[in-house]
Write a protein that holds these residues in place. Structure first.
Motif, PDB file in Angstrom:
ATOM      1  N   ASN A 268       0.867  -1.192  -0.174  1.00 29.10           N
ATOM      2  CA  ASN A 268       0.114   0.045   0.041  1.00 29.10           C
ATOM      3  C   ASN A 268       0.772   1.254  -0.115  1.00 29.10           C
ATOM      4  N   SER A 269       0.800   2.094  -1.117  1.00 33.82           N
ATOM      5  CA  SER A 269       1.610   3.026  -1.257  1.00 33.82           C
ATOM      6  C   SER A 269       3.324   2.752  -0.844  1.00 33.82           C
ATOM      7  N   GLY A 270       3.708   1.688  -1.368  1.00 35.72           N
ATOM      8  CA  GLY A 270       5.161   1.213  -1.286  1.00 35.72           C
ATOM      9  C   GLY A 270       5.249   0.514   0.284  1.00 35.72           C
TER      10      GLY A 270
ATOM     11  N   LEU B 252      -8.362  -0.169   1.882  1.00 36.72           N
ATOM     12  CA  LEU B 252      -8.905  -0.276   0.535  1.00 36.72           C
ATOM     13  C   LEU B 252      -7.847  -1.044  -0.250  1.00 36.72           C
ATOM     14  N   ALA B 253      -6.508  -0.888  -0.056  1.00 38.79           N
ATOM     15  CA  ALA B 253      -5.504  -1.466  -1.031  1.00 38.79           C
ATOM     16  C   ALA B 253      -5.584  -3.103  -0.931  1.00 38.79           C
ATOM     17  N   ALA B 254      -5.958  -3.652   0.291  1.00 32.99           N
ATOM     18  CA  ALA B 254      -6.270  -5.126   0.297  1.00 32.99           C
ATOM     19  C   ALA B 254      -7.529  -5.359  -0.148  1.00 32.99           C
ATOM     20  N   CYS B 255      -8.309  -4.494  -0.334  1.00 32.30           N
ATOM     21  CA  CYS B 255      -9.761  -4.900  -0.842  1.00 32.30           C
ATOM     22  C   CYS B 255      -9.389  -4.959  -2.484  1.00 32.30           C
TER      23      CYS B 255
ATOM     24  N   LYS C  72     -14.380  -4.700  -7.410  1.00 32.44           N
ATOM     25  CA  LYS C  72     -14.523  -3.752  -8.197  1.00 32.44           C
ATOM     26  C   LYS C  72     -15.399  -2.372  -7.842  1.00 32.44           C
ATOM     27  N   ASN C  73     -16.247  -2.647  -6.487  1.00 32.57           N
ATOM     28  CA  ASN C  73     -17.108  -1.684  -6.203  1.00 32.57           C
ATOM     29  C   ASN C  73     -16.291  -1.308  -4.683  1.00 32.57           C
ATOM     30  N   PHE C  74     -16.330   0.011  -4.597  1.00 35.75           N
ATOM     31  CA  PHE C  74     -15.729   0.728  -3.430  1.00 35.75           C
ATOM     32  C   PHE C  74     -16.119   2.009  -3.595  1.00 35.75           C
ATOM     33  N   CYS C  75     -16.236   2.778  -2.407  1.00 39.72           N
ATOM     34  CA  CYS C  75     -16.657   4.266  -2.325  1.00 39.72           C
ATOM     35  C   CYS C  75     -16.353   4.740  -0.943  1.00 39.72           C
ATOM     36  N   SER C  76     -15.938   6.044  -0.948  1.00 40.07           N
ATOM     37  CA  SER C  76     -15.801   6.573   0.482  1.00 40.07           C
ATOM     38  C   SER C  76     -16.988   6.963   0.853  1.00 40.07           C
ATOM     39  N   ILE C  77     -16.820   7.057   2.552  1.00 40.85           N
ATOM     40  CA  ILE C  77     -18.083   7.227   3.255  1.00 40.85           C
ATOM     41  C   ILE C  77     -18.061   8.450   4.245  1.00 40.85           C
ATOM     42  N   LYS C  78     -19.097   8.910   4.663  1.00 42.31           N
ATOM     43  CA  LYS C  78     -19.013   9.988   5.638  1.00 42.31           C
ATOM     44  C   LYS C  78     -19.783   9.051   6.997  1.00 42.31           C
TER      45      LYS C  78
ATOM     46  N   LEU D  26     -13.616  -0.572   5.496  1.00 43.02           N
ATOM     47  CA  LEU D  26     -12.067  -0.267   4.943  1.00 43.02           C
ATOM     48  C   LEU D  26     -11.425   1.043   5.558  1.00 43.02           C
ATOM     49  N   GLU D  27     -10.182   0.638   5.786  1.00 46.00           N
ATOM     50  CA  GLU D  27      -9.192   2.010   6.229  1.00 46.00           C
ATOM     51  C   GLU D  27      -8.482   2.418   4.967  1.00 46.00           C
ATOM     52  N   ALA D  28      -7.903   3.710   5.379  1.00 52.87           N
ATOM     53  CA  ALA D  28      -7.205   4.008   4.077  1.00 52.87           C
ATOM     54  C   ALA D  28      -6.107   3.225   3.644  1.00 52.87           C
TER      55      ALA D  28
END
Length: 138
Positions: A1-3, A21-24, A30-36, A136-138
């Motif tokens: 994840n980012s190296g 998210l990187a692991a996902c 194929k389906n991911f989205c940011s959340i609030k 998911l975490e960043a």
């Protein structure tokens, strides 16, 4: 994840419960989205324009993911209306690209012949059971 290396986990856990998210993405989701985050069990999926009920949330959760075969036709918990952008009939499955209320796209996949009425241009109702939403975490 980012190296940087991430936690080493068994393959089954990586696919069923990716932590980031990187692991996902590496598992082919194929389906991911940011959340609030709304509260401990509700989040707004920004790109999908849908409020989702989930098992639990922590401040570190910034994305949700869902596998294409875990988006289900019809009503149920976490339901929302989409427009069918494109439908592809594969040898064993039907793949449908859905335009969500928030303007994002979702890829839905089901066994061949099980998505009656999911034709290009039609409005359809889909739902995502809370247990199939990956937090998911960043």
């Amino acid at each position: 994840n980012s190296g940087k290396s991430q936690e080493k986990v068994p393959v089954r856990r990586l696919f069923s419960q990716p932590a980031t998210l990187a692991a996902c993405l590496i598992t082919g989701c194929k389906n991911f989205c940011s959340i609030k985050i709304i509260d401990e069990t509700h989040a707004k999926a920004q790109d999908w324009g849908a409020e989702l009920t989930v098992s639990h949330l922590s401040p570190s959760h910034v994305y949700v993911g869902v596998r294409a075969h875990e988006i289900l036709p019809g009503g149920g918990e976490n339901q929302f209306s989409c427009k069918v952008e494109r439908r592809v009939e594969d040898l064993f499955s039907d793949i449908v690209m859905l335009l969500t209320p928030g303007g994002g796209l979702l890829r839905m996949e089901a066994p061949r012949g099980t998505l009656a009425g999911f034709d290009t241009g039609r409005d359809v109702l889909v739902h995502i059971p809370p247990e199939h939403i990956m937090l998911l975490e960043a």
